[in-house]
Scaffold this motif. Structure first.
Motif, mmCIF file in Angstrom:
data_model
loop_
_atom_site.group_PDB
_atom_site.id
_atom_site.type_symbol
_atom_site.label_atom_id
_atom_site.label_comp_id
_atom_site.label_asym_id
_atom_site.label_seq_id
_atom_site.Cartn_x
_atom_site.Cartn_y
_atom_site.Cartn_z
ATOM 1 N N LEU A 32 -3.442 -3.510 4.021
ATOM 2 C CA LEU A 32 -4.253 -4.573 4.654
ATOM 3 C C LEU A 32 -5.506 -4.545 3.915
ATOM 4 N N ASN A 33 -6.100 -3.711 3.222
ATOM 5 C CA ASN A 33 -7.281 -3.885 2.399
ATOM 6 C C ASN A 33 -6.932 -4.679 1.369
ATOM 7 N N GLY A 77 -0.492 1.562 5.503
ATOM 8 C CA GLY A 77 -0.899 0.320 6.138
ATOM 9 C C GLY A 77 -2.229 -0.006 5.691
ATOM 10 N N ALA A 78 -3.331 0.613 5.956
ATOM 11 C CA ALA A 78 -4.730 0.520 5.798
ATOM 12 C C ALA A 78 -4.774 -0.039 4.343
ATOM 13 N N ARG A 79 -4.147 0.475 3.215
ATOM 14 C CA ARG A 79 -4.331 0.148 1.968
ATOM 15 C C ARG A 79 -3.680 -1.142 1.734
ATOM 16 N N GLY A 121 0.628 -1.280 0.072
ATOM 17 C CA GLY A 121 0.140 0.053 0.206
ATOM 18 C C GLY A 121 0.941 1.136 0.033
ATOM 19 N N GLU A 173 -0.377 5.059 8.771
ATOM 20 C CA GLU A 173 -1.589 4.718 8.729
ATOM 21 C C GLU A 173 -2.425 4.474 7.590
ATOM 22 N N VAL A 174 -2.209 5.208 6.413
ATOM 23 C CA VAL A 174 -2.917 5.289 5.292
ATOM 24 C C VAL A 174 -2.272 4.249 4.540
ATOM 25 N N SER A 210 1.134 5.676 0.347
ATOM 26 C CA SER A 210 0.346 6.935 0.669
ATOM 27 C C SER A 210 1.649 8.160 -0.143
#
Length: 89
Positions: free
Chosen positions: A62-63, A58-60, A38, A55-56, A40
């Protein structure tokens, strides 16, 4: 209730200028490793906040990992593959 399996997700982050890259990996009970990435990018008008970029990104990551796991599960259900559950211990 017994826990039959446990997963550990590994995350790594790399900062390069205004760009943050996250790499995620999970090893499943069947030995399969699922990996994802991911990214950002901080807008030049925003203040530098490394944690937010992590966080951005990492979230991407994990998604993407979640979508790969859903696809894997769907393919296994479709093929009718049955593997025995094995406890960790």
């Amino acid at each position: 209730m017994r826990t039959l399996v446990g997963w550990h997700v590994e995350m790594e982050f790399q900062e390069e200028g205004d760009r943050t890259k996250a790499a995620a990996m999970v090893r499943l009970a069947d030995g399969t490793e699922v990996r994802s990435h991911g990214y950002s990018t901080r807008h030049r008008a925003d203040a530098p906040q490394l944690r937010v970029g992590e966080e951005v990104a990492g979230a991407r990551a994990l998604n993407d990992l979640a979508m790969q796991l859903l696809t894997k599960a769907h393919d296994e259900l479709k093929s009718g593959a049955r593997t025995p559950d094995r406890p960790l211990m």
